[in-house]
Scaffold this active site. Sequence first.
Site, PDB file in Angstrom:
ATOM      1  N   GLU A  40      36.531  32.438  40.953  1.00 52.38           N
ATOM      2  CA  GLU A  40      37.545  32.615  39.907  1.00 52.38           C
ATOM      3  C   GLU A  40      38.193  31.259  39.609  1.00 52.38           C
ATOM      4  OE1 GLU A  40      40.163  35.922  41.330  1.00 52.38           O
ATOM      5  OE2 GLU A  40      38.621  35.953  42.901  1.00 52.38           O
ATOM      6  N   HIS A  44      47.644  39.239  40.310  1.00 48.15           N
ATOM      7  CA  HIS A  44      46.785  39.418  39.133  1.00 48.15           C
ATOM      8  C   HIS A  44      47.485  40.078  37.946  1.00 48.15           C
ATOM      9  CE1 HIS A  44      43.571  37.764  41.323  1.00 48.15           C
ATOM     10  NE2 HIS A  44      42.986  38.855  41.781  1.00 48.15           N
ATOM     11  N   HIS A  55      37.243  37.933  36.835  1.00 46.94           N
ATOM     12  CA  HIS A  55      37.075  38.396  38.208  1.00 46.94           C
ATOM     13  C   HIS A  55      35.706  39.051  38.424  1.00 46.94           C
ATOM     14  CE1 HIS A  55      38.260  39.689  42.183  1.00 46.94           C
ATOM     15  NE2 HIS A  55      39.519  39.301  41.997  1.00 46.94           N
TER      16      HIS A  55
END
Length: 344
Positions: A307, A105, A176
């Site tokens: 996502e 991420h 997210h």
Amino acid sequence: MTKTFFGTLPGGMPIDLYTLTNANGVRVSITNYGGIVTSLLTPDRDGRLGDVVLGFDRLDGYLQDNVPYFGAIIGRYGNRIARGTFTLNGQTYTLAVNNGPNHLHGGTQGFDKVVWQAEEVADQVLKLTYTSPDGEEGYPGTLQVTVVYTLTPDNALKMEYWAQTDKATPVNLTNHSYFNLTAGKAPDVLNHTLLIDADRFVAVDATQIPTGALPSVAGTPMDFRSPHPIGVRIGQVEGGYDHTYVLNHAVRQLRRMARAIDPQSGRVLEVSTDQPGVQFYSGNFLDGSFTGKDGRPYRKHAGFCLETQHFPDSPNQPNFPSTILQPGDTYHTVTLYQFSVESR
């Protein structure tokens, strides 16, 4: 749209909260710290509003160590990159290793932890911009990023992403948000019914890095082509769901790819995207250590994520769709989270 004070960063910078409300009373709040969707109020089948995303009432909550990305913009690269390294145009780049042996991420200071420049474009439109400098978190190129949130008249939250670079770089942006359509009435989402329009998924190893195989979901607990409760087969999936699904549509065409229903409240969430994949995550690592809104501890499976994104580790997987953005090109993608209700 209203703008209010949300808190102060350790260095003294004030952070704002922007709240968008449509004519139906649907209300979404977004902060310029991490572009986080902090709350999203939608009606149940009886017209009662409830907050359907996990998060915190104050900025301090999001500044805690190891907060699991509640509601945030993820970048430069959503999901994992194996061993925190990739080679591009003959040069090897080294990224932060922040998830076991891998990069996750965007690294230790990803887009979820930066302050975005906010602009109120219209009553229900918020524009966020951020410039990621060359070398930030190890990535090449200066990346200009824009994310626009629009709350539509028909109760959809539209997220539109743009990016441009001066040097070739991987880009894979997503949001997210963790959803619980009971609005906190149930401690987990295992009774939510879910459909994902995908015939295949991305097989991964023990560290969640793709093997390169894209097996069929048929005959496996990964199959959500027919709607059924999340909890029905989750015990057959080691650790729970945390997998990328290969969506059944042409990339770059906006199309509905998932539908979730809470039978208790009647709330329905439909997700549309033009991306090739979606990461379905069932909140497996939530363990009650974070206490969210209304004093609720977020325990295992308290929320689920859808996502929309490209596949994990694509910079190291030549057979996957490319995530490399070239100078002169524009990264552009759209995701729509549409809310409605289903009658009894």
